[in-house]
Design a protein around this motif. Structure first.
Motif, PDB file in Angstrom:
ATOM      1  N   ARG A  31       0.839  -1.184   0.000  1.00  0.00           N
ATOM      2  CA  ARG A  31       0.000   0.000   0.000  1.00  0.00           C
ATOM      3  C   ARG A  31       0.878   1.239   0.000  1.00  0.00           C
ATOM      4  NH1 ARG A  31      -2.576   0.415   6.136  1.00  0.00           N
ATOM      5  NH2 ARG A  31      -0.628   0.890   7.230  1.00  0.00           N
ATOM      6  N   ASP A  32       0.360   2.319  -0.582  1.00  0.00           N
ATOM      7  CA  ASP A  32       1.127   3.549  -0.691  1.00  0.00           C
ATOM      8  C   ASP A  32       0.255   4.749  -0.380  1.00  0.00           C
ATOM      9  OD1 ASP A  32       3.802   3.090  -1.178  1.00  0.00           O
ATOM     10  OD2 ASP A  32       3.513   2.769  -3.324  1.00  0.00           O
ATOM     11  N   LYS A  33       0.870   5.728   0.253  1.00  0.00           N
ATOM     12  CA  LYS A  33       0.260   7.040   0.485  1.00  0.00           C
ATOM     13  C   LYS A  33       1.221   8.052  -0.121  1.00  0.00           C
ATOM     14  CE  LYS A  33      -0.846  10.224   4.288  1.00  0.00           C
ATOM     15  NZ  LYS A  33      -0.828  10.397   5.763  1.00  0.00           N
ATOM     16  N   GLU A  34       0.851   8.598  -1.277  1.00  0.00           N
ATOM     17  CA  GLU A  34       1.775   9.403  -2.057  1.00  0.00           C
ATOM     18  C   GLU A  34       1.253  10.816  -2.267  1.00  0.00           C
ATOM     19  OE1 GLU A  34       3.738   6.653  -5.299  1.00  0.00           O
ATOM     20  OE2 GLU A  34       1.604   6.229  -5.157  1.00  0.00           O
ATOM     21  N   CYS A  35       2.163  11.764  -2.211  1.00  0.00           N
ATOM     22  CA  CYS A  35       1.874  13.145  -2.595  1.00  0.00           C
ATOM     23  C   CYS A  35       2.527  13.364  -3.951  1.00  0.00           C
ATOM     24  CB  CYS A  35       2.419  14.115  -1.549  1.00  0.00           C
ATOM     25  SG  CYS A  35       2.109  15.854  -1.954  1.00  0.00           S
ATOM     26  N   ALA A 109      -5.275  14.066 -16.505  1.00  0.00           N
ATOM     27  CA  ALA A 109      -3.909  13.979 -16.001  1.00  0.00           C
ATOM     28  C   ALA A 109      -3.558  12.504 -15.847  1.00  0.00           C
ATOM     29  CB  ALA A 109      -3.763  14.711 -14.672  1.00  0.00           C
ATOM     30  N   SER A 110      -2.273  12.202 -15.876  1.00  0.00           N
ATOM     31  CA  SER A 110      -1.833  10.810 -15.742  1.00  0.00           C
ATOM     32  C   SER A 110      -0.645  10.723 -14.803  1.00  0.00           C
ATOM     33  CB  SER A 110      -1.474  10.212 -17.106  1.00  0.00           C
ATOM     34  OG  SER A 110      -0.310  10.844 -17.624  1.00  0.00           O
ATOM     35  N   PHE A 111      -0.427   9.517 -14.299  1.00  0.00           N
ATOM     36  CA  PHE A 111       0.679   9.267 -13.369  1.00  0.00           C
ATOM     37  C   PHE A 111       1.130   7.828 -13.537  1.00  0.00           C
ATOM     38  CE2 PHE A 111       1.820   7.679  -9.017  1.00  0.00           C
ATOM     39  CZ  PHE A 111       3.070   8.292  -8.952  1.00  0.00           C
ATOM     40  N   ASP A 112       2.442   7.619 -13.646  1.00  0.00           N
ATOM     41  CA  ASP A 112       3.019   6.284 -13.813  1.00  0.00           C
ATOM     42  C   ASP A 112       3.670   5.835 -12.514  1.00  0.00           C
ATOM     43  OD1 ASP A 112       2.298   6.074 -16.530  1.00  0.00           O
ATOM     44  OD2 ASP A 112       4.049   7.252 -17.099  1.00  0.00           O
ATOM     45  N   LYS A 113       3.520   4.554 -12.232  1.00  0.00           N
ATOM     46  CA  LYS A 113       4.020   4.005 -10.970  1.00  0.00           C
ATOM     47  C   LYS A 113       4.465   2.565 -11.217  1.00  0.00           C
ATOM     48  CE  LYS A 113       2.181   2.766  -6.362  1.00  0.00           C
ATOM     49  NZ  LYS A 113       3.135   3.504  -5.523  1.00  0.00           N
ATOM     50  N   THR A 207      -1.246  19.315  -7.598  1.00  0.00           N
ATOM     51  CA  THR A 207      -0.637  18.381  -6.649  1.00  0.00           C
ATOM     52  C   THR A 207      -1.759  17.634  -5.950  1.00  0.00           C
ATOM     53  OG1 THR A 207       1.277  19.804  -6.289  1.00  0.00           O
ATOM     54  CG2 THR A 207       0.800  18.176  -4.589  1.00  0.00           C
ATOM     55  N   ILE A 208      -1.689  16.301  -5.969  1.00  0.00           N
ATOM     56  CA  ILE A 208      -2.766  15.484  -5.411  1.00  0.00           C
ATOM     57  C   ILE A 208      -2.202  14.464  -4.427  1.00  0.00           C
ATOM     58  CG2 ILE A 208      -4.245  15.740  -7.444  1.00  0.00           C
ATOM     59  CD1 ILE A 208      -3.363  12.963  -8.337  1.00  0.00           C
ATOM     60  N   GLY A 209      -3.050  14.023  -3.513  1.00  0.00           N
ATOM     61  CA  GLY A 209      -2.713  12.952  -2.583  1.00  0.00           C
ATOM     62  C   GLY A 209      -3.400  11.679  -3.007  1.00  0.00           C
TER      63      GLY A 209
END
Length: 279
Positions: A31-35, A109-113, A207-209
């Motif tokens: 699990r992750d909590k990311e800013c 918007a997109s985000f890679d992980k 900026t999102i959490g």
């Protein structure tokens, strides 16, 4: 193993209270909590024209559209796999162009992980008799024996918004940059207008959490104890077409709507005065 699969007892006795079921077993999870800072928001054509005239922009909400995942074995690490995730968000902005109420515009918007998880090994290829439209995908045949990645995610929390002028060359915000023309068609259908990627207009970054849980699962057979079949106890409530008041009488009074829960009923950590960044 053959003895365990024989669920019936010797003649003259009843069947064993054990059955073999097929299910998805979780081999590893995280699990992750990311800013996530400064994600580029690609606006619709109409939204871009409004933002170009904006005096200020505020992020109203962020929603998850879809998460694409790909699983690949990790070289020289037996049983471990890399899970590449691509998140797509729908960002709703409040755009202020003057005195009065703001105009709401939308963008993507997109985000890679990438995460590494243990998924064990398996060389068996499984084929089902259940019909799946378009299932004859040659690309997927070679991945039939890989574990399955499952991602759980809640809608992100908007934390901050930045607007960069078109002439500002000092901005190095590159997080979330993508080729708009390569966005899948199903993702684009979420928006009522065409997504644009202009270099001449203002750019919006948010900026999102983000909270996520990623799992690797495999289909396995398990022997479990059984009490009984899951037979529903409740009867179905029939709609009272002829008497709507009768149906209304069956509804429970919404006490919580009139009397909101106390602070002690919330399990999450409350924000104290020391945590605030108020000036």
């Amino acid at each position: 193993m053959s003895d365990r699969m024989n669920h019936c007892k010797p003649s003259g006795s009843t069947c064993s209270d054990e059955v073999c079921i097929q299910t998805q077993k979780v081999y590893d999870s995280c699990r992750d909590k990311e800013c996530i800072e400064n994600i580029r928001v690609y606006l619709t054509e109409c939204g871009q024209s409004i933002v170009d005239r904006a005096s200020s922009v505020k992020c109203r909400k962020a929603e998850i559209i879809w998460v694409y995942s790909d699983v690949e074995p990790v070289a020289f690490n037996r049983g471990f796999y890399s899970v590449d995730l691509k998140f797509f968000f729908r960002i709703t902005l409040d755009v202020f162009t003057g005195i009065g109420r703001p105009t709401q515009v939308e963008g993507i918007a997109s985000f890679d992980k990438k995460v590494i998880l243990f998924g064990s090994e398996g060389n068996v290829k499984t084929f089902s008799s259940k019909f799946k439209e378009g299932a004859a995908d040659v690309q997927l045949w070679s991945k039939n024996n890989l574990p399955v990645a499952q991602t759980e995610v809640v809608d992100p929390i908007c934390l901050a918004t930045r607007v960069v002028e078109a002439c500002d060359k000092s901005c190095c915000c590159c997080c979330g940059e993508m080729d708009v023309s390569s966005v899948p068609e199903d993702i684009c259908k979420v928006f009522d207008d065409i997504i644009t990627d202009t270099e001449n207009g203002k750019k919006v970054f948010v900026t999102i959490g983000l909270f996520t849980i990623v799992r690797l699962t495999r289909k396995v057979e398990l022997l479990i104890p059984v009490i009984d079949f899951c037979i529903p106890d409740n009867e179905c409530i029939q709609s009272a077409d002829n008497d709507p008041c009768e149906l209304f009488e069956r509804l429970r009074f919404p006490v919580d709507e009139f009397f909101p829960p106390e602070k002690c009923h919330f399990e999450s950590k409350e924000i104290t005065r020391d945590d605030c960044c108020c000036g």
